[in-house]
Scaffold this motif. Structure first.
Motif, PDB file in Angstrom:
ATOM      1  N   SER A 110     -13.847  28.982  30.990  1.00 29.08           N
ATOM      2  CA  SER A 110     -12.517  29.466  31.357  1.00 29.08           C
ATOM      3  C   SER A 110     -11.837  30.218  30.228  1.00 29.08           C
ATOM      4  O   SER A 110     -10.939  31.015  30.467  1.00 29.08           O
ATOM      5  CB  SER A 110     -11.634  28.299  31.801  1.00 29.08           C
ATOM      6  N   GLY A 111     -12.202  29.926  28.982  1.00 29.39           N
ATOM      7  CA  GLY A 111     -11.571  30.593  27.844  1.00 29.39           C
ATOM      8  C   GLY A 111     -10.122  30.213  27.669  1.00 29.39           C
ATOM      9  O   GLY A 111      -9.400  30.843  26.928  1.00 29.39           O
ATOM     10  N   GLY A 112      -9.684  29.140  28.318  1.00 32.28           N
ATOM     11  CA  GLY A 112      -8.275  28.756  28.283  1.00 32.28           C
ATOM     12  C   GLY A 112      -7.929  27.670  27.303  1.00 32.28           C
ATOM     13  O   GLY A 112      -6.877  27.072  27.388  1.00 32.28           O
ATOM     14  N   GLY A 113      -8.782  27.382  26.343  1.00 36.93           N
ATOM     15  CA  GLY A 113      -8.472  26.369  25.348  1.00 36.93           C
ATOM     16  C   GLY A 113      -8.799  24.976  25.840  1.00 36.93           C
ATOM     17  O   GLY A 113      -9.645  24.772  26.706  1.00 36.93           O
ATOM     18  N   GLY A 114      -8.092  24.018  25.266  1.00 35.78           N
ATOM     19  CA  GLY A 114      -8.303  22.633  25.632  1.00 35.78           C
ATOM     20  C   GLY A 114      -9.144  21.860  24.636  1.00 35.78           C
ATOM     21  O   GLY A 114      -9.315  20.654  24.777  1.00 35.78           O
ATOM     22  N   ILE A 115      -9.635  22.517  23.599  1.00 38.60           N
ATOM     23  CA  ILE A 115     -10.497  21.813  22.653  1.00 38.60           C
ATOM     24  C   ILE A 115      -9.747  21.332  21.411  1.00 38.60           C
ATOM     25  O   ILE A 115     -10.176  20.396  20.736  1.00 38.60           O
ATOM     26  CB  ILE A 115     -11.700  22.687  22.231  1.00 38.60           C
ATOM     27  N   GLY A 116      -8.598  21.906  21.104  1.00 40.69           N
ATOM     28  CA  GLY A 116      -7.890  21.611  19.858  1.00 40.69           C
ATOM     29  C   GLY A 116      -7.540  20.148  19.659  1.00 40.69           C
ATOM     30  O   GLY A 116      -7.798  19.578  18.599  1.00 40.69           O
ATOM     31  N   TRP A 117      -6.948  19.517  20.659  1.00 37.24           N
ATOM     32  CA  TRP A 117      -6.532  18.120  20.516  1.00 37.24           C
ATOM     33  C   TRP A 117      -7.754  17.217  20.368  1.00 37.24           C
ATOM     34  O   TRP A 117      -7.731  16.229  19.635  1.00 37.24           O
ATOM     35  CB  TRP A 117      -5.651  17.725  21.692  1.00 37.24           C
ATOM     36  N   HIS A 118      -8.846  17.569  21.047  1.00 36.77           N
ATOM     37  CA  HIS A 118     -10.097  16.813  20.897  1.00 36.77           C
ATOM     38  C   HIS A 118     -10.640  16.962  19.474  1.00 36.77           C
ATOM     39  O   HIS A 118     -11.100  15.990  18.870  1.00 36.77           O
ATOM     40  CB  HIS A 118     -11.141  17.279  21.915  1.00 36.77           C
ATOM     41  N   LEU A 119     -10.607  18.177  18.932  1.00 35.74           N
ATOM     42  CA  LEU A 119     -11.060  18.410  17.557  1.00 35.74           C
ATOM     43  C   LEU A 119     -10.236  17.602  16.563  1.00 35.74           C
ATOM     44  O   LEU A 119     -10.784  16.994  15.631  1.00 35.74           O
ATOM     45  CB  LEU A 119     -10.954  19.892  17.191  1.00 35.74           C
TER      46      LEU A 119
END
Length: 144
Positions: A110-119
């Protein structure tokens, strides 16, 4: 990152004060926060090099993610505070949103993010959020 030989001008970790930098909350401030963090780490490394080389990059990545989240989800200014702890680095990012961060599903298609908080949760020893009526502080503790 290179470590330089200690000279007479080397600071001890106790002499490195906590640093606080304030930003207006514009997209370019994400870079500004990362550069401020890099300056803090450079000063810290003079007297206390990281115990593993990846800790330097991990801290910069987390600061970048926190600043990007502040710009994207919290209107207005944000502040970055960093200090040395006995076993690592404590980073606090204050922004104007009272909404606590929550993980979002991550879908690389999707290219919409969502990984930052997991990182952030993966790279940090401890993560906590303290919110009040003026915004929130995101506290992270990272190894150094």
């Amino acid at each position: 990152m290179s470590t330089e030989p200690r000279g007479d001008d080397a600071l001890t970790s106790e002499e490195i004060p906590s640093r606080t930098n304030s930003f207006v909350g514009e997209p370019h401030d994400v870079t500004g926060a990362r550069l401020a963090a890099e300056e803090f780490l450079r000063d810290l490394a003079r007297s206390s090099p990281p115990s593993a080389p990846e800790y330097w990059d991990d801290i910069l990545l987390v600061v970048t993610e926190l600043a990007a989240n502040a710009v994207q989800y919290a209107p207005g200014p944000f502040a970055l505070r960093m200090r040395r702890t006995f076993d690592g680095v404590h980073v606090v990012l204050h922004d104007t949103s009272t909404t606590e961060p929550a993980p979002r599903p991550f879908d690389p298609r999707s290219g919409g993010g969502g990984i930052g908080w997991h990182l952030i949760h993966t790279l940090c020893d401890q993560v906590s959020v303290v919110a009040d009526d003026r915004g929130k502080d995101v506290h992270v503790f990272m190894p150094w």
